[in-house]
Design a protein around this motif. Structure first.
Motif, PDB file in Angstrom:
ATOM      1  N   VAL A  76       0.816  -1.217   0.000  1.00 30.22           N
ATOM      2  CA  VAL A  76       0.000   0.000   0.000  1.00 30.22           C
ATOM      3  C   VAL A  76       0.850   1.268   0.000  1.00 30.22           C
ATOM      4  O   VAL A  76       0.356   2.352   0.282  1.00 30.22           O
ATOM      5  N   VAL A  77       2.125   1.150  -0.352  1.00 32.50           N
ATOM      6  CA  VAL A  77       3.015   2.315  -0.314  1.00 32.50           C
ATOM      7  C   VAL A  77       2.570   3.381  -1.304  1.00 32.50           C
ATOM      8  O   VAL A  77       2.481   4.572  -0.970  1.00 32.50           O
ATOM      9  N   LEU A  78       2.279   2.991  -2.538  1.00 34.26           N
ATOM     10  CA  LEU A  78       1.834   3.974  -3.530  1.00 34.26           C
ATOM     11  C   LEU A  78       0.456   4.525  -3.180  1.00 34.26           C
ATOM     12  O   LEU A  78       0.200   5.725  -3.349  1.00 34.26           O
ATOM     13  N   SER A 137      27.178  -6.654  -5.437  1.00 35.41           N
ATOM     14  CA  SER A 137      26.695  -7.192  -6.712  1.00 35.41           C
ATOM     15  C   SER A 137      26.295  -8.655  -6.594  1.00 35.41           C
ATOM     16  O   SER A 137      26.107  -9.330  -7.598  1.00 35.41           O
ATOM     17  N   LYS A 138      26.134  -9.155  -5.365  1.00 32.48           N
ATOM     18  CA  LYS A 138      25.935 -10.585  -5.142  1.00 32.48           C
ATOM     19  C   LYS A 138      24.475 -11.018  -5.068  1.00 32.48           C
ATOM     20  O   LYS A 138      24.153 -12.161  -5.337  1.00 32.48           O
ATOM     21  N   LEU A 139      23.576 -10.116  -4.652  1.00 30.79           N
ATOM     22  CA  LEU A 139      22.182 -10.498  -4.433  1.00 30.79           C
ATOM     23  C   LEU A 139      21.247  -9.560  -5.182  1.00 30.79           C
ATOM     24  O   LEU A 139      21.487  -8.342  -5.213  1.00 30.79           O
ATOM     25  N   PRO A 140      20.164 -10.088  -5.761  1.00 31.64           N
ATOM     26  CA  PRO A 140      19.225  -9.220  -6.471  1.00 31.64           C
ATOM     27  C   PRO A 140      18.265  -8.509  -5.529  1.00 31.64           C
ATOM     28  O   PRO A 140      17.689  -9.122  -4.623  1.00 31.64           O
ATOM     29  N   LEU A 141      18.100  -7.220  -5.736  1.00 34.21           N
ATOM     30  CA  LEU A 141      17.139  -6.416  -4.974  1.00 34.21           C
ATOM     31  C   LEU A 141      15.826  -6.387  -5.743  1.00 34.21           C
ATOM     32  O   LEU A 141      15.788  -5.963  -6.904  1.00 34.21           O
ATOM     33  N   ILE A 142      14.756  -6.837  -5.076  1.00 38.58           N
ATOM     34  CA  ILE A 142      13.443  -6.920  -5.710  1.00 38.58           C
ATOM     35  C   ILE A 142      12.470  -6.031  -4.947  1.00 38.58           C
ATOM     36  O   ILE A 142      12.134  -6.303  -3.798  1.00 38.58           O
ATOM     37  N   VAL A 143      12.027  -4.970  -5.587  1.00 37.71           N
ATOM     38  CA  VAL A 143      11.065  -4.050  -4.983  1.00 37.71           C
ATOM     39  C   VAL A 143       9.666  -4.430  -5.449  1.00 37.71           C
ATOM     40  O   VAL A 143       9.442  -4.637  -6.643  1.00 37.71           O
ATOM     41  N   GLY A 144       8.729  -4.522  -4.511  1.00 39.18           N
ATOM     42  CA  GLY A 144       7.355  -4.818  -4.856  1.00 39.18           C
ATOM     43  C   GLY A 144       6.452  -3.615  -4.683  1.00 39.18           C
ATOM     44  O   GLY A 144       6.678  -2.778  -3.807  1.00 39.18           O
ATOM     45  N   MET A 145       5.460  -3.507  -5.538  1.00 36.52           N
ATOM     46  CA  MET A 145       4.491  -2.408  -5.420  1.00 36.52           C
ATOM     47  C   MET A 145       3.172  -2.824  -6.054  1.00 36.52           C
ATOM     48  O   MET A 145       3.082  -3.828  -6.760  1.00 36.52           O
ATOM     49  N   GLU A 146       2.144  -2.031  -5.787  1.00 38.10           N
ATOM     50  CA  GLU A 146       0.844  -2.269  -6.383  1.00 38.10           C
ATOM     51  C   GLU A 146       0.903  -2.071  -7.892  1.00 38.10           C
ATOM     52  O   GLU A 146       1.578  -1.167  -8.379  1.00 38.10           O
ATOM     53  N   GLY A 147       0.180  -2.926  -8.606  1.00 36.16           N
ATOM     54  CA  GLY A 147       0.014  -2.695 -10.025  1.00 36.16           C
ATOM     55  C   GLY A 147      -1.065  -1.654 -10.268  1.00 36.16           C
ATOM     56  O   GLY A 147      -1.750  -1.206  -9.334  1.00 36.16           O
ATOM     57  N   PRO A 148      -1.263  -1.234 -11.518  1.00 34.30           N
ATOM     58  CA  PRO A 148      -2.214  -0.156 -11.818  1.00 34.30           C
ATOM     59  C   PRO A 148      -3.646  -0.417 -11.363  1.00 34.30           C
ATOM     60  O   PRO A 148      -4.301   0.483 -10.829  1.00 34.30           O
ATOM     61  N   ALA A 149      -4.157  -1.627 -11.559  1.00 30.98           N
ATOM     62  CA  ALA A 149      -5.539  -1.899 -11.172  1.00 30.98           C
ATOM     63  C   ALA A 149      -5.688  -1.960  -9.656  1.00 30.98           C
ATOM     64  O   ALA A 149      -6.673  -1.460  -9.100  1.00 30.98           O
ATOM     65  N   SER A 154      -7.598   0.855  -4.784  1.00 34.14           N
ATOM     66  CA  SER A 154      -7.323   1.476  -3.487  1.00 34.14           C
ATOM     67  C   SER A 154      -7.838   2.912  -3.459  1.00 34.14           C
ATOM     68  O   SER A 154      -8.369   3.379  -2.446  1.00 34.14           O
ATOM     69  N   LEU A 155      -7.680   3.609  -4.571  1.00 35.35           N
ATOM     70  CA  LEU A 155      -8.065   5.021  -4.614  1.00 35.35           C
ATOM     71  C   LEU A 155      -9.577   5.206  -4.563  1.00 35.35           C
ATOM     72  O   LEU A 155     -10.063   6.166  -3.946  1.00 35.35           O
ATOM     73  N   CYS A 156     -10.326   4.319  -5.208  1.00 28.60           N
ATOM     74  CA  CYS A 156     -11.771   4.537  -5.282  1.00 28.60           C
ATOM     75  C   CYS A 156     -12.589   3.506  -4.515  1.00 28.60           C
ATOM     76  O   CYS A 156     -13.820   3.635  -4.409  1.00 28.60           O
ATOM     77  N   GLY A 157     -11.938   2.477  -3.968  1.00 31.12           N
ATOM     78  CA  GLY A 157     -12.659   1.403  -3.294  1.00 31.12           C
ATOM     79  C   GLY A 157     -12.847   0.235  -4.252  1.00 31.12           C
ATOM     80  O   GLY A 157     -13.237   0.431  -5.409  1.00 31.12           O
ATOM     81  N   THR A 158     -12.563  -0.973  -3.797  1.00 31.92           N
ATOM     82  CA  THR A 158     -12.589  -2.140  -4.688  1.00 31.92           C
ATOM     83  C   THR A 158     -13.976  -2.378  -5.285  1.00 31.92           C
ATOM     84  O   THR A 158     -14.111  -2.619  -6.495  1.00 31.92           O
TER      85      THR A 158
END
Length: 346
Positions: A76-78, A137-149, A154-158
């Motif tokens: 829910v960061v975005l 350079s040894k480990l991959p950094l993976i950032v997660g976030m909400e997709g557009p839908a 979240s903005l208008c209520g599911t």
């Protein structure tokens, strides 16, 4: 024997190349209580303090033997940055949207110029810098976030969003375009700060939620803009959609993401893998988080992991976000399963 470079192996996998061995880790949220206790970094502080966020993310490698550093630990960061009211959660409960700004006014908002300075976005960006320095350079950094839908819902209520896909599609299109722009801006900055991969989780896009036709006409055009925008800054992108996504696998692959993260709800994993591979897209997953990783025993985890590997997944991973009470021994069993499988198939 020197450990392989997990970052290199993961990036090779997402480029369609053959790694030394199949990577194992998580592309979905992993706020596991045992990791919090072992690392000394617990939420809710690890959700809002970059140093603790980085420590908890790194514990996935140190204590669970995962080959990925996946953060933050909620989705829910975005939404928070765009004006949603958030329940901050507790150690055992992830932050969640209480209501969004469009629940009070149906007007589609403007994208704020200071988006990257809002809410907890600066926390995630700072954690990215800390983790890049720590991981080298040894480990991959993976950032997660909400997709557009998901962000739009979240903005208008599911409930309102789902109704609008039927009776007000013009509003949905505008809202998804706004949310796609927000995703791109935030993701590009994460990559510039040192992240390797961005995962967009979009549960609302599941055929369990909206029709495949609605996904194709209302969501897919925005989705397809994301990978192109991120390649400009050298980043990899992954799309995660929950549930029985079989009817839209081809559409997901056509969006151009480097990988698709699939849940155990997929009815025909082998066919999904074949469809994705035909489009040059890697498949990540898809051991059940609820029935197996949360409730099962290590031998159950291994059994399901072997099946996923036999079906051809490119990265062995949980199918969705991990429950906080997931036993650490079951996460380690994922790594053990990969080791045993790759050992047998050499």
């Amino acid at each position: 024997m020197e450990k392989p470079n997990f970052r290199t192996e993961m990036l090779r996998t997402l480029e369609g190349k053959t790694p030394a061995q199949i990577p194992v880790g998580t592309f979905t949220t992993a706020p596991v209580l045992e990791l919090m206790d072992m690392s000394g970094a617990a939420r809710p502080e690890a959700d809002s303090q970059p140093e603790k966020m980085a420590v908890l993310a790194f514990s996935q490698y140190v204590n669970a033997s995962f080959e990925t550093l996946r953060y933050p630990f909620d989705m829910v960061v975005l939404g928070e940055a765009l004006g949603c009211t958030i329940n901050p959660g507790t150690k055992a409960r992830t932050p969640a949207v209480l209501n969004g700004p469009m629940e009070f006014s149906p007007a589609v908002p403007e994208l704020p110029e200071d988006l990257l300075e809002r809410g907890r976005i600066p926390v995630v960006l700072k954690a990215t810098e800390i983790l890049r320095e720590k991981a080298g350079s040894k480990l991959p950094l993976i950032v997660g976030m909400e997709g557009p839908a998901d962000l739009a819902a979240s903005l208008c209520g599911t409930t309102r969003f789902l109704k609008w896909t039927i009776n007000k599609p013009h509003i949905v299109k505008r809202l998804v375009e706004l949310c796609t722009d927000a995703c791109i801006i935030y993701a590009r900055e994460c990559l510039k700060r040192g992240a390797d991969i961005v995962v967009f989780a979009d549960a609302v896009s599941s055929p369990d939620m909206i029709s495949p036709d609605s996904f194709r006409t209302l969501i897919k055009p925005g989705m397809a803009r994301i990978p192109k925008a991120l390649r400009g800054v050298g980043g990899k992108s992954v799309l995660h959609i929950c549930g029985a996504a079989d009817p839209i696998i081809a559409d997901m692959a056509e969006c151009g993401f480097d990988g698709l993260s699939l849940e155990e709800g997929i009815k025909d994993l082998k066919m999904a893998v074949e469809t994705a591979h035909e489009a040059g897209t890697a498949v990540i997953g898809s051991v059940s988080t609820s029935s197996t990783l949360f409730r099962g025993r290590p031998e159950d985890v291994k059994r399901e992991a072997f099946e996923c590997l036999r079906m051809g997944v490119d990265v062995l991973a949980p199918g969705c976000g991990l429950a906080p009470e997931t036993p650490l021994r079951n996460l380690k069993a994922l790594v053990e399963a990969r080791n045993e499988f790759c050992g047998r198939n050499r």
